[in-house]
Design an enzyme around this catalytic site. Structure first.
Site, PDB file in Angstrom:
ATOM      1  N   MET A 100     -12.279  -4.139   5.629  1.00 38.21           N
ATOM      2  CA  MET A 100     -11.359  -3.269   6.381  1.00 38.21           C
ATOM      3  C   MET A 100     -11.070  -3.925   7.727  1.00 38.21           C
ATOM      4  SD  MET A 100     -10.467  -0.534   4.624  1.00 38.21           S
ATOM      5  CE  MET A 100      -9.362  -0.094   5.942  1.00 38.21           C
ATOM      6  N   ASP A 127      -4.533   4.307  -1.854  1.00 32.65           N
ATOM      7  CA  ASP A 127      -5.617   4.820  -1.015  1.00 32.65           C
ATOM      8  C   ASP A 127      -5.948   6.252  -1.386  1.00 32.65           C
ATOM      9  OD1 ASP A 127      -6.097   2.613   0.831  1.00 32.65           O
ATOM     10  OD2 ASP A 127      -4.053   2.978   1.504  1.00 32.65           O
ATOM     11  N   HIS A 146      -1.524  -1.034  -4.102  1.00 33.54           N
ATOM     12  CA  HIS A 146      -2.767  -0.536  -3.515  1.00 33.54           C
ATOM     13  C   HIS A 146      -2.638   0.972  -3.310  1.00 33.54           C
ATOM     14  CE1 HIS A 146      -6.407  -1.165  -1.034  1.00 33.54           C
ATOM     15  NE2 HIS A 146      -5.914  -0.206  -0.259  1.00 33.54           N
ATOM     16  N   MET A 183      -8.398   9.370  -0.424  1.00 35.48           N
ATOM     17  CA  MET A 183      -9.237   9.851   0.684  1.00 35.48           C
ATOM     18  C   MET A 183      -9.673  11.290   0.421  1.00 35.48           C
ATOM     19  SD  MET A 183      -6.992   8.424   3.877  1.00 35.48           S
ATOM     20  CE  MET A 183      -6.187   6.812   3.814  1.00 35.48           C
ATOM     21  N   ASP A 193      -7.454  -5.342   4.555  1.00 30.19           N
ATOM     22  CA  ASP A 193      -6.690  -4.094   4.464  1.00 30.19           C
ATOM     23  C   ASP A 193      -6.618  -3.441   5.840  1.00 30.19           C
ATOM     24  OD1 ASP A 193      -5.517  -1.720   3.681  1.00 30.19           O
ATOM     25  OD2 ASP A 193      -7.246  -0.983   2.557  1.00 30.19           O
ATOM     26  N   SER A 199       0.854  -1.192   0.000  1.00 28.34           N
ATOM     27  CA  SER A 199       0.000   0.000   0.000  1.00 28.34           C
ATOM     28  C   SER A 199       0.889   1.241   0.000  1.00 28.34           C
ATOM     29  CB  SER A 199      -0.895  -0.029   1.246  1.00 28.34           C
ATOM     30  OG  SER A 199      -1.697   1.126   1.277  1.00 28.34           O
ATOM     31  N   HIS A 220      -8.310   2.214  -3.979  1.00 31.19           N
ATOM     32  CA  HIS A 220      -9.281   2.066  -2.890  1.00 31.19           C
ATOM     33  C   HIS A 220      -9.849   3.450  -2.591  1.00 31.19           C
ATOM     34  CE1 HIS A 220      -9.778   1.089   1.716  1.00 31.19           C
ATOM     35  NE2 HIS A 220     -10.927   1.298   1.129  1.00 31.19           N
ATOM     36  N   MET A 226     -11.830   5.979  -0.698  1.00 29.69           N
ATOM     37  CA  MET A 226     -12.479   6.283   0.581  1.00 29.69           C
ATOM     38  C   MET A 226     -13.056   7.678   0.453  1.00 29.69           C
ATOM     39  SD  MET A 226      -9.643   4.541   3.024  1.00 29.69           S
ATOM     40  CE  MET A 226      -8.490   4.455   1.683  1.00 29.69           C
TER      41      MET A 226
HETATM   42  C1  DX5 Z   1      -6.174   2.605   5.571  1.00 30.11           C
HETATM   43  C2  DX5 Z   1      -5.832   2.129   4.196  1.00 30.11           C
HETATM   44  C3  DX5 Z   1      -4.831   1.064   4.111  1.00 30.11           C
HETATM   45  C4  DX5 Z   1      -3.470   1.372   4.685  1.00 30.11           C
HETATM   46  C5  DX5 Z   1      -3.045   0.163   5.439  1.00 30.11           C
HETATM   47  O1  DX5 Z   1      -7.308   3.398   5.506  1.00 30.11           O
HETATM   48  O2  DX5 Z   1      -6.997   1.680   3.504  1.00 30.11           O
HETATM   49  O3  DX5 Z   1      -4.669   0.611   2.755  1.00 30.11           O
HETATM   50  O4  DX5 Z   1      -2.493   1.650   3.724  1.00 30.11           O
HETATM   51  O5  DX5 Z   1      -1.882   0.456   6.109  1.00 30.11           O
HETATM   52  P1  DX5 Z   1      -1.220  -0.533   7.179  1.00 30.11           P
HETATM   53  O6  DX5 Z   1      -0.852  -1.781   6.442  1.00 30.11           O
HETATM   54  O7  DX5 Z   1      -0.069   0.257   7.681  1.00 30.11           O
HETATM   55  O8  DX5 Z   1      -2.281  -0.783   8.223  1.00 30.11           O
HETATM   56 ZN    ZN Z   2      -6.695   0.757   1.501  1.00 32.88          ZN
END
Ligand code: DX5
Ligand code: ZN
Length: 226
Positions: free
Chosen positions: A142, A38, A36, A40, A180, A11, A71, A73
């Site tokens: 999640m 993210d 991956h 947001m 995740d 990620s 992903h 969010m």
């Molecule tokens: C959190 C993200 C994850 C994040 C996970 O909202 O969706 O993808 O990168 O990070 P770790 O592996 O550090 O928990």
């Molecule tokens: Zn994620």
């Protein structure tokens, strides 16, 4: 039923987000097949990260067969699908809690010939995604509250993974199950034993002294996967 291939997905936000292209290349060099990403919006989750422009820059600098898995969010994911398709993402996942028209968004992603995923937050019951399981490619469970990397794995989420794996078997479906948040070698193995085959790993992965051997270790969990 199709055998689900185990994939470790580094990620991006677990590495140096300020040098996103270099961070993506580290995953390529380590032997991962998917990154991956993210996204947001500061509303659906209390944080901000990257948008389509940075994702497009990454696409230009990684091999064609290296997949980008976004992903989202964000609220109103439908407004951004086209943008992420255009910059070259192979997989797009959004949250069941983020839109009133889940089916429309799933259909839209599939119409764009992209792999469509539906994510659920820790407090969201798995029943909420059940109506869509025949029409999607992946469910993202999640295993932390979304918004930040580096949190601890919520073990009780494994029950959702098991329910989804049973459902998949019972109805002979072939969606992937992704976890995740808080994934390391222990929680990754537990997740695979529960039925997950896509492991997202941020901070733990990028902290490893040898990224390639970490990918190989996660890949070896394929032996215990269903
Ligand atoms: C959190 C993200 C994850 C994040 C996970 O909202 O969706 O993808 O990168 O990070 P770790 O592996 O550090 O928990
Ligand atoms: Zn994620």
């Amino acid at each position: 039923m199709k055998k689900h291939k185990l994939e470790l997905e580094p990620s991006l936000i677990g590495g140096d987000l300020g040098n996103a292209v270099a961070t993506a290349k580290q995953a390529v060099d380590a032997g991962a097949n998917i990154l991956h990403l993210d996204v947001m919006d500061g509303l659906f989750v209390p944080n901000l990260t990257i948008g389509p422009d940075i994702v497009g820059k990454i696409r230009e600098n990684v091999p064609e067969n290296f997949h980008l898995d976004v992903h989202l969010m964000i609220y109103h994911p439908e407004n951004f699908i086209e943008k992420f398709v255009k910059v070259g993402c192979e997989e797009i996942t959004f949250h069941v809690e983020a839109t009133e028209d889940v089916r429309h968004v799933l259909d839209y992603i599939r119409k764009c010939n992209r792999y469509a995923g539906l994510a659920l937050k820790p407090d969201t019951p798995v029943e909420l995604v059940e109506p869509y399981l025949k029409d999607l490619d992946k469910v993202l469970v999640m295993t932390v509250e979304p918004g930040f990397g580096g949190q601890s794995f919520m073990e009780e989420m494994l029950n959702k993974v098991k329910i989804l794996a049973n459902y998949r078997k019972k109805y002979n479906l072939d969606f992937d199950i992704q976890v995740d948040g808080g994934i390391n070698f222990d929680t990754g193995l537990q997740s695979v034993q529960a039925g997950a085959n896509r492991l997202v790993c941020g901070s733990f992965f990028y902290k490893q002294p040898d990224l390639a051997s970490a990918v190989r270790k996660f890949d070896s969990f394929q032996e215990v996967s269903s």
